[in-house]
Design an enzyme around this catalytic site. Structure first.
Site, PDB file in Angstrom:
ATOM      1  N   LYS A  51     -11.477  -8.176   5.476  1.00  0.00           N
ATOM      2  CA  LYS A  51     -11.273  -7.069   4.525  1.00  0.00           C
ATOM      3  C   LYS A  51     -10.916  -7.627   3.143  1.00  0.00           C
ATOM      4  CE  LYS A  51      -9.608  -4.027   8.179  1.00  0.00           C
ATOM      5  NZ  LYS A  51      -8.428  -3.474   8.868  1.00  0.00           N
ATOM      6  N   GLN A  95      -1.951  -2.702   9.652  1.00  0.00           N
ATOM      7  CA  GLN A  95      -2.943  -3.289  10.569  1.00  0.00           C
ATOM      8  C   GLN A  95      -2.455  -3.151  12.015  1.00  0.00           C
ATOM      9  OE1 GLN A  95      -6.017  -4.558   9.655  1.00  0.00           O
ATOM     10  NE2 GLN A  95      -6.472  -4.789  11.828  1.00  0.00           N
ATOM     11  N   ASP A 118      -6.920   4.564   6.139  1.00  0.00           N
ATOM     12  CA  ASP A 118      -7.432   4.484   7.519  1.00  0.00           C
ATOM     13  C   ASP A 118      -7.569   5.880   8.130  1.00  0.00           C
ATOM     14  OD1 ASP A 118      -8.013   1.856   8.060  1.00  0.00           O
ATOM     15  OD2 ASP A 118      -6.028   1.347   8.839  1.00  0.00           O
TER      16      ASP A 118
END
Ligand code: NDP
Length: 288
Positions: A51, A95, A118
């Site tokens: 990412k 994460q 997200d």
């Protein structure tokens, strides 16, 4: 026929890069993605590095906040709270997975939904389920883009989604069964009895399980479209790394019957990162 996720993502990045240039001019700084990474999970490290690499390539400022495995809940909450308050922090990602002693739901809910790129806060899941999404979880978003680019209409189709996680299965169901897609959707999971009974009539199957060979050629009809989300490491002594990456479906037998199939790697994966970057742009645009 193979669906080339890499190629589709290249097209998506053309638009995203243009958008980043426009946003950067308007807000007088690049959009930022802030990733909180806890512990040393090797897969998470790889995903986060991918990412960050992509951020750098396309003009987003990636900011990694890496903390040890034993960090406490309060300390993670205060990192999130600082990022929430920081006007220069556009997107925030926690994460996953995180260590067991931390409460994942409480931490996710502490992210400002306007920065939750997200799409995992209850507010953003709710907006998606009423058909008014703010941030679509990137993998589901990527799959929708793949269907669009391949001109695959969902309307009236029988679609089976295998897997019901918050990041893939559930948002897929919300999107495909909504009034813009109009598919008839069946959700299967680990407690589904006789998976084949559902998959054999499906026009499109989306598999997001995390186990190899969940679906094989005997379980699908001819002409089916298969989107394989899974990423599994299997031992392979012939490979210099000692392992290979495979998806959730038994590729050889399925590809003989499918009209279209996404490979692993090179299918859904590249689109996931692209759509995350698109969400970061959307978050940064809220500052304009
Ligand atoms: P989760 O582990 O959160 O969910 C897996 C789902 O699969 C669960 O709903 C589970 O059912 C179901 N399941 C487990 N075993 C079976 C079975 N034998 N038959 C049917 N269903 C089963 O996984 P994620 O959704 O997070 O990820 C799924 C896979 O996709 C992983 O391999 C992951 O690495 C990959 N992935 C890939 C991405 C990409 O960019 N390509 C992005 C995100 C994920 P139950 O709910 O009953 O437990």
């Amino acid at each position: 026929m193979l669906i080339d996720g890499k190629e589709i993502s290249k097209l998506a990045y053309k638009d995203i890069v243009n958008e980043i240039k426009i946003i950067t001019k308007k807000i007088k700084r690049p959009p930022t993605l802030n990733i909180i990474l806890i512990g040393e999970n090797p897969s998470s490290l790889t995903y986060v590095n991918n990412k960050l690499k992509k951020c750098e390539e396309i003009g987003i400022k990636g900011n990694l906040i890496k903390k040890p495995n034993n960090i406490g809940q309060k300390d993670v909450l205060s990192i999130i709270s600082e990022l929430n308050a920081d006007k220069r922090a556009d997107g925030i990602i926690l994460q996953l997975p995180i260590p067991n002693h931390l409460n994942e739901r409480i931490l996710i809910e502490s992210i400002n939904p306007l920065k939750d790129v997200d799409g995992l806060t209850a507010t953003n899941i709710g907006l998606l389920s009423i058909g008014n999404p703010r941030f679509i979880p990137a993998t589901a978003y990527g799959i929708m883009e793949i269907l669009k680019k391949e001109k695959i209409s969902s309307e009236g189709k029988n679609i089976v989604v295998i897997g019901r996680s918050n990041i893939v299965g559930k948002p897929m169901v919300a999107l495909l069964s909504g009034k813009s897609e109009n598919a008839t959707v069946t959700v299967c999971h680990s407690k589904t009895i006789n998976l084949e009974q559902h998959t054999v009539n499906a026009d499109i199957i989306i598999v997001a399980v995390g186990k190899p060979n969940v679906l094989d050629g005997s379980m699908v009809k001819k002409g089916v479209i298969v989107i394989d989300v899974g990423i599994n490491r299997i031992e392979n002594k012939e490979n210099s790394k000692g392992f290979s990456i495979v998806g959730d479906v038994e590729f050889n037998s399925i590809s003989k019957k499918a009209s279209l199939i996404t490979p692993v790697p090179g299918g859904v994966g590249p689109m996931t990162i692209a759509m995350l970057m698109k969400n970061v742009c959307e978050a940064a645009k809220l500052n304009i």
